[in-house]
Each structure stands twice: as structure tokens, then as C-alpha cells.
Design a protein around this motif. Structure first.
Motif, mmCIF file in Angstrom:
data_model
loop_
_atom_site.group_PDB
_atom_site.id
_atom_site.type_symbol
_atom_site.label_atom_id
_atom_site.label_comp_id
_atom_site.label_asym_id
_atom_site.label_seq_id
_atom_site.Cartn_x
_atom_site.Cartn_y
_atom_site.Cartn_z
ATOM 1 N N LEU A 69 -3.749 4.361 0.643
ATOM 2 C CA LEU A 69 -2.533 4.341 -0.168
ATOM 3 C C LEU A 69 -1.425 5.183 0.458
ATOM 4 C CD1 LEU A 69 -4.145 4.556 -3.690
ATOM 5 C CD2 LEU A 69 -2.745 2.662 -2.835
ATOM 6 N N ARG A 70 -1.782 6.292 1.059
ATOM 7 C CA ARG A 70 -0.779 7.180 1.661
ATOM 8 C C ARG A 70 -0.277 6.672 3.007
ATOM 9 N NH1 ARG A 70 -1.027 12.842 0.927
ATOM 10 N NH2 ARG A 70 0.777 12.891 2.270
ATOM 11 N N THR A 73 0.041 1.248 3.507
ATOM 12 C CA THR A 73 0.637 0.250 2.619
ATOM 13 C C THR A 73 2.042 -0.061 3.114
ATOM 14 O OG1 THR A 73 1.684 1.837 1.119
ATOM 15 C CG2 THR A 73 -0.605 1.205 0.610
ATOM 16 N N LEU A 75 4.559 0.457 1.176
ATOM 17 C CA LEU A 75 5.434 1.288 0.350
ATOM 18 C C LEU A 75 6.192 2.280 1.220
ATOM 19 C CD1 LEU A 75 2.879 2.194 -2.489
ATOM 20 C CD2 LEU A 75 4.572 0.332 -2.498
ATOM 21 N N ARG A 80 6.497 5.551 -2.796
ATOM 22 C CA ARG A 80 5.140 6.065 -3.036
ATOM 23 C C ARG A 80 5.191 7.372 -3.822
ATOM 24 N NH1 ARG A 80 3.706 7.265 1.965
ATOM 25 N NH2 ARG A 80 4.245 9.440 1.620
ATOM 26 N N GLU A 166 -0.176 -2.949 -4.579
ATOM 27 C CA GLU A 166 -0.255 -1.608 -4.000
ATOM 28 C C GLU A 166 0.130 -0.544 -5.033
ATOM 29 O OE1 GLU A 166 0.461 -2.851 0.676
ATOM 30 O OE2 GLU A 166 2.132 -1.963 -0.437
ATOM 31 N N LEU A 167 1.185 -0.793 -5.792
ATOM 32 C CA LEU A 167 1.619 0.189 -6.793
ATOM 33 C C LEU A 167 0.618 0.320 -7.945
ATOM 34 C CD1 LEU A 167 5.458 -0.481 -7.017
ATOM 35 C CD2 LEU A 167 4.347 1.652 -6.270
ATOM 36 N N LEU A 170 -2.223 2.307 -6.632
ATOM 37 C CA LEU A 170 -1.803 3.706 -6.544
ATOM 38 C C LEU A 170 -1.860 4.370 -7.917
ATOM 39 C CD1 LEU A 170 1.101 5.217 -4.579
ATOM 40 C CD2 LEU A 170 1.011 5.557 -7.025
#
Length: 191
Positions: A69-70, A73, A75, A80, A166-167, A170
Motif C-alpha cells: 500500500l505504501r 500502488t 496512489l 495516500r 487501492e483506497l 488502504l
């Protein structure tokens, strides 16, 4: 409230715990700029990472999801961090707020935006993607994931399905961390 888990020194870790420890302290979180400490002066993991040592197989999967996620992605860093800070505010997670306000500032969030996000108010973001992401995450955290058709369509039109996936992932991941931080009474580091 006092922490419920003792911070585990590296010398007391079994081989599986040690392997996970090395993945966390030697992975992408440790390779880039350090906006918050992963370990204390004795090398003991801080924040949610210490609890991951309780079940190394599950902890490994969880920390790998966090790293994805960090770092893997589509984002932007600002999107993020806005999303993480909305989750931190919704869960009243002091550690997440402490860590990610620092990361957010490095990503370009202003002090005014950080304060507004901390208060749970509308940061009045002018970038349409950032605004749509904030609105989407607020809807997820305000109503336990309930999202009406109109809200979904508006978010999808600006963000696309991949970003929605993705969100929402997250939001679930950082909600999980916030819950674990609360269960084990993990304090935020001093300012």
C-alpha cells in the motif's frame, strides 16, 4: 493507559520472529527517509510492528500488505496520506496520526491541511483527485463501508476502479492497525 504488550528485544526473538523483524527493519520502510522511528534505542519494534511478532506468519502478510500500500500502488503520496489520516481520525489512532502526519508533511500536506484532517473537518482540497479520495474515505469510515450508488459513481468517475480498490484496501488495512493499536494500548511516541 499502559501498553499491554512488552516490546520484544531482538535477542529474545525466535527464528520466525527474527525473520519478520529483519523484513520490517530491512525493507522499504527502513530504506527511505525516516519520518518516524520503526524501533526504539534497544532495537525493539514500535507501533503496530511489535504486535505482528505475536504471529509471525500473519504479521508477515500484514506488513507485506502495508508495504504494498505504501510503495506499490498508483496512489500519489498526498492521496495516500490524506486517506491514512482520515482513517486515523475516524479511529482516534494516536500512533497512526503521529506517524502519518510526519509522512504527510513530507508529501506536501500543509500544516493547515494536517490540522483540518486531525479535526475530522473538510480540508477543502482543490485537486479533484484528492477531493474525491477524501470524500470516498470519509464515506467509508463514517458509515462502516456503506457507499450509495451515487457516491460510488462519483468516486469512480474521478478515481477509477483500480484506485477505489487501492483506497478501500488502504482503509481496511489502517483500520486493522488502529484496532490492534487500541487492543494492545500502544501509545504514540512523544512529540
Amino acid at each position: 493507559m499502559n501498553p499491554r504488550l512488552r516490546l520484544l528485544p531482538p535477542v529474545e526473538m525466535d527464528p520466525e520472529q527474527r525473520k519478520l523483524y529483519e523484513e520490517i527493519t530491512g525493507g522499504p520502510r527502513a530504506a527511505g527517509p525516516q519520518h518516524f522511528a520503526l524501533t526504539d534505542d534497544g532495537g525493539r519494534l514500535l507501533g503496530p510492528f511489535n504486535a505482528m511478532l505475536l504471529s509471525p506468519a500473519l504479521g508477515r502478510s500484514l506488513q507485506e500488505l502495508g508495504a504494498a500500500l505504501r510503495y506499490r500502488t498508483g496512489l500519489t503520496a498526498r492521496v495516500r496520506e490524506i486517506a491514512i489520516l482520515v482513517v486515523a481520525q475516524a479511529w482516534d489512532s494516536a500512533f497512526e496520526r503521529h506517524a502519518h502526519e510526519r509522512v504527510g508533511a513530507a508529501a506536501g500536506l500543509t500544516e493547515a491541511e494536517l490540522l483540518t484532517l486531525r479535526q475530522g473537518a473538510d480540508p477543502e482540497l482543490s485537486d479533484p483527485v484528492e477531493r474525491a479520495a477524501w470524500t470516498f474515505i470519509r464515506a467509508l469510515t463514517d458509515r462502516s463501508g456503506a457507499l450509495g450508488e451515487k457516491e460510488y459513481a462519483a468516486a469512480r468517475a474521478v478515481l477509477g476502479e483500480r484506485t477505489l480498490f487501492e483506497l478501500s484496501t488502504l482503509a481496511g488495512y489502517y483500520g486493522t492497525l488502529a484496532l490492534q493499536l487500541r487492543v494492545f494500548a500502544v501509545p504514540a511516541p512523544p512529540p
